[in-house]
Write a protein that holds these residues in place. Structure first.
Motif, PDB file in Angstrom:
ATOM      1  N   PRO A 123       0.837   5.903   7.193  1.00 12.70           N
ATOM      2  CA  PRO A 123       1.944   6.100   6.257  1.00 12.70           C
ATOM      3  C   PRO A 123       2.336   7.572   6.152  1.00 12.70           C
ATOM      4  CG  PRO A 123      -0.098   5.605   5.090  1.00 12.70           C
ATOM      5  CD  PRO A 123      -0.367   5.362   6.536  1.00 12.70           C
ATOM      6  N   ASP A 124       3.649   7.813   6.059  1.00  7.40           N
ATOM      7  CA  ASP A 124       4.122   9.193   5.901  1.00  7.40           C
ATOM      8  C   ASP A 124       4.100   9.568   4.420  1.00  7.40           C
ATOM      9  OD1 ASP A 124       6.391   8.003   4.729  1.00  7.40           O
ATOM     10  OD2 ASP A 124       7.523   8.062   6.617  1.00  7.40           O
ATOM     11  N   ALA A 125       4.547  10.790   4.111  1.00  5.36           N
ATOM     12  CA  ALA A 125       4.465  11.299   2.738  1.00  5.36           C
ATOM     13  C   ALA A 125       5.276  10.444   1.768  1.00  5.36           C
ATOM     14  CB  ALA A 125       4.957  12.751   2.708  1.00  5.36           C
ATOM     15  N   GLU A 126       6.442   9.969   2.206  1.00  3.40           N
ATOM     16  CA  GLU A 126       7.276   9.140   1.325  1.00  3.40           C
ATOM     17  C   GLU A 126       6.608   7.800   1.025  1.00  3.40           C
ATOM     18  OE1 GLU A 126      11.823   7.295   1.042  1.00  3.40           O
ATOM     19  OE2 GLU A 126      11.182   8.382   2.835  1.00  3.40           O
ATOM     20  N   MET A 127       5.986   7.197   2.035  1.00  2.00           N
ATOM     21  CA  MET A 127       5.283   5.936   1.826  1.00  2.00           C
ATOM     22  C   MET A 127       4.116   6.113   0.852  1.00  2.00           C
ATOM     23  SD  MET A 127       5.047   4.379   5.668  1.00  2.00           S
ATOM     24  CE  MET A 127       6.458   3.669   6.504  1.00  2.00           C
ATOM     25  N   ILE A 128       3.400   7.217   0.997  1.00  2.00           N
ATOM     26  CA  ILE A 128       2.259   7.474   0.124  1.00  2.00           C
ATOM     27  C   ILE A 128       2.729   7.637  -1.315  1.00  2.00           C
ATOM     28  CG2 ILE A 128       0.467   9.168  -0.439  1.00  2.00           C
ATOM     29  CD1 ILE A 128       0.192   9.634   2.603  1.00  2.00           C
ATOM     30  N   GLU A 129       3.885   8.273  -1.496  1.00  5.93           N
ATOM     31  CA  GLU A 129       4.405   8.515  -2.841  1.00  5.93           C
ATOM     32  C   GLU A 129       4.988   7.238  -3.459  1.00  5.93           C
ATOM     33  OE1 GLU A 129       7.814  11.201  -5.158  1.00  5.93           O
ATOM     34  OE2 GLU A 129       7.406  11.530  -3.029  1.00  5.93           O
ATOM     35  N   LYS A 130       5.750   6.480  -2.671  1.00  9.40           N
ATOM     36  CA  LYS A 130       6.495   5.341  -3.210  1.00  9.40           C
ATOM     37  C   LYS A 130       5.818   3.991  -2.983  1.00  9.40           C
ATOM     38  CE  LYS A 130      10.992   7.617  -2.801  1.00  9.40           C
ATOM     39  NZ  LYS A 130      12.367   7.536  -2.232  1.00  9.40           N
ATOM     40  N   GLY A 131       4.834   3.945  -2.097  1.00 10.60           N
ATOM     41  CA  GLY A 131       4.176   2.678  -1.803  1.00 10.60           C
ATOM     42  C   GLY A 131       4.779   2.003  -0.587  1.00 10.60           C
ATOM     43  N   VAL A 132       4.154   0.933  -0.137  1.00 13.61           N
ATOM     44  CA  VAL A 132       4.607   0.203   1.045  1.00 13.61           C
ATOM     45  C   VAL A 132       4.698  -1.280   0.724  1.00 13.61           C
ATOM     46  CG1 VAL A 132       3.687   1.867   2.706  1.00 13.61           C
ATOM     47  CG2 VAL A 132       2.243  -0.014   1.914  1.00 13.61           C
ATOM     48  N   LYS A 133       5.463  -1.997   1.525  1.00 13.06           N
ATOM     49  CA  LYS A 133       5.634  -3.439   1.355  1.00 13.06           C
ATOM     50  C   LYS A 133       4.499  -4.166   2.072  1.00 13.06           C
ATOM     51  CE  LYS A 133       9.072  -7.091   2.169  1.00 13.06           C
ATOM     52  NZ  LYS A 133      10.371  -7.411   2.807  1.00 13.06           N
ATOM     53  N   VAL A 134       3.830  -5.063   1.352  1.00 16.93           N
ATOM     54  CA  VAL A 134       2.750  -5.851   1.950  1.00 16.93           C
ATOM     55  C   VAL A 134       2.977  -7.338   1.688  1.00 16.93           C
ATOM     56  CG1 VAL A 134       1.059  -3.986   1.707  1.00 16.93           C
ATOM     57  CG2 VAL A 134       1.256  -5.698  -0.080  1.00 16.93           C
ATOM     58  N   GLY A 135       2.377  -8.169   2.533  1.00 11.15           N
ATOM     59  CA  GLY A 135       2.447  -9.613   2.355  1.00 11.15           C
ATOM     60  C   GLY A 135       1.055 -10.189   2.231  1.00 11.15           C
ATOM     61  N   LEU A 136       0.982 -11.511   2.048  1.00  7.53           N
ATOM     62  CA  LEU A 136      -0.289 -12.217   1.949  1.00  7.53           C
ATOM     63  C   LEU A 136      -0.428 -13.171   3.128  1.00  7.53           C
ATOM     64  CD1 LEU A 136      -0.342 -13.156  -1.845  1.00  7.53           C
ATOM     65  CD2 LEU A 136      -1.595 -11.299  -0.741  1.00  7.53           C
ATOM     66  N   LEU A 137      -1.638 -13.276   3.660  1.00  7.00           N
ATOM     67  CA  LEU A 137      -1.906 -14.177   4.774  1.00  7.00           C
ATOM     68  C   LEU A 137      -3.241 -14.865   4.533  1.00  7.00           C
ATOM     69  CD1 LEU A 137      -1.231 -15.232   7.651  1.00  7.00           C
ATOM     70  CD2 LEU A 137      -2.470 -13.246   8.554  1.00  7.00           C
ATOM     71  N   LYS A 138      -3.229 -16.207   4.548  1.00 11.15           N
ATOM     72  CA  LYS A 138      -4.481 -16.937   4.386  1.00 11.15           C
ATOM     73  C   LYS A 138      -5.249 -16.880   5.696  1.00 11.15           C
ATOM     74  CE  LYS A 138      -6.484 -21.274   2.769  1.00 11.15           C
ATOM     75  NZ  LYS A 138      -6.239 -22.645   2.262  1.00 11.15           N
ATOM     76  N   LEU A 139      -6.284 -16.087   5.721  1.00  7.52           N
ATOM     77  CA  LEU A 139      -7.064 -15.884   6.942  1.00  7.52           C
ATOM     78  C   LEU A 139      -8.422 -15.333   6.540  1.00  7.52           C
ATOM     79  CD1 LEU A 139      -5.700 -14.341  10.237  1.00  7.52           C
ATOM     80  CD2 LEU A 139      -8.002 -13.864   9.449  1.00  7.52           C
ATOM     81  N   GLU A 140      -9.472 -15.929   7.052  1.00  8.45           N
ATOM     82  CA  GLU A 140     -10.831 -15.523   6.698  1.00  8.45           C
ATOM     83  C   GLU A 140     -11.622 -15.242   7.968  1.00  8.45           C
ATOM     84  OE1 GLU A 140     -14.319 -17.057   3.586  1.00  8.45           O
ATOM     85  OE2 GLU A 140     -12.474 -18.198   3.881  1.00  8.45           O
ATOM     86  N   ARG A 141     -12.268 -14.080   8.018  1.00  9.82           N
ATOM     87  CA  ARG A 141     -13.100 -13.747   9.173  1.00  9.82           C
ATOM     88  C   ARG A 141     -14.294 -14.704   9.231  1.00  9.82           C
ATOM     89  NH1 ARG A 141     -12.223  -8.310  11.128  1.00  9.82           N
ATOM     90  NH2 ARG A 141     -11.013  -7.042   9.657  1.00  9.82           N
TER      91      ARG A 141
END
Length: 210
Positions: free
Chosen positions: A112-130
């Motif tokens: 992540p760049d400086a703007e991402m660190i400051e403002k956050g990033v978009k994440v999703g959810l995935l049903k997956l188990e190791r």
């Protein structure tokens, strides 16, 4: 390897040119791996990565067969041949019927760049188990499922949920939640015990957080 980002790689201790030879593919889901970050040519947390790799190989029914010094030398040789001081080096130990095959190369990385660190990033959810979170094995099906979800959702990362619907970790990251003066993360028995995760936990405790 689709994540290769260099012109040279090491295979069983031998430096090879990607233009002249085809890189070997991972042998099913019996390939132990580590990704080590280099800053100014120095491999970060090298001993921790080596010990975790040794543990993963032994838990898979084999023996490492190489020393910490050998690993350090291969990493620096790989980075030097590619003219990179700041990069990620991926080490794969493929456990086959014919013995161990060791592959090392510069892997693509994105932080992540400086703007991402400051403002956050978009994440999703995935049903997956190791299947076995404490052995760091390549699982191409899991990786492809996570990458597909990231592409389709335009996410920076996806958070993995287990069969009970609990968030455990990211597809290639550790996850911590902060609530007031307490910090939460999944138990080590349920996730890959990340090297960075270990030091974040130590830093939080040193700073007085629960």
């Amino acid at each position: 390897m689709t994540d290769n980002d260099g012109g040279y790689y090491i295979y069983n201790g031998e430096l090879r040119d990607t233009a002249g030879t085809e890189m070997p593919a991972a042998a099913g889901n019996k390939s132990v791996y580590e990704v080590i970050r280099l800053i100014d040519g120095v491999p970060l947390f090298l001993e921790d990565h080596y010990e975790r790799m040794r543990s993963s190989i032994r838990d898979s029914g084999s023996e490492p067969g190489f020393s910490l010094n050998a690993l350090d030398g291969w990493i620096k040789k790989t980075a030097g041949a590619n003219g990179k001081l700041n990069c990620n080096v991926k080490i794969m130990v493929m456990l086959t019927d014919g013995g161990k095959q060791i592959l090392m190369y510069i892997s693509k990385s994105y932080y992540p760049d400086a703007e991402m660190i400051e403002k956050g990033v978009k994440v999703g959810l995935l049903k997956l188990e190791r299947e076995n979170p404490n052995i760091k094995l390549i699982n191409q099906a899991n990786r492809e499922a996570a990458d597909k979800k990231i592409r389709e959702g335009g996410y920076f990362e996806v958070l993995l949920c287990n069969n009970n619907g609990n968030i455990t970790e990211g597809s290639k990251s550790n996850v911590f939640f902060v609530k007031e003066d307490r910090i939460f993360t999944a138990p080590g028995t349920h996730v890959l015990k990340g090297i960075t995760r270990k030091y974040v936990i130590e830093a939080c405790r040193s700073a007085g957080y629960e």
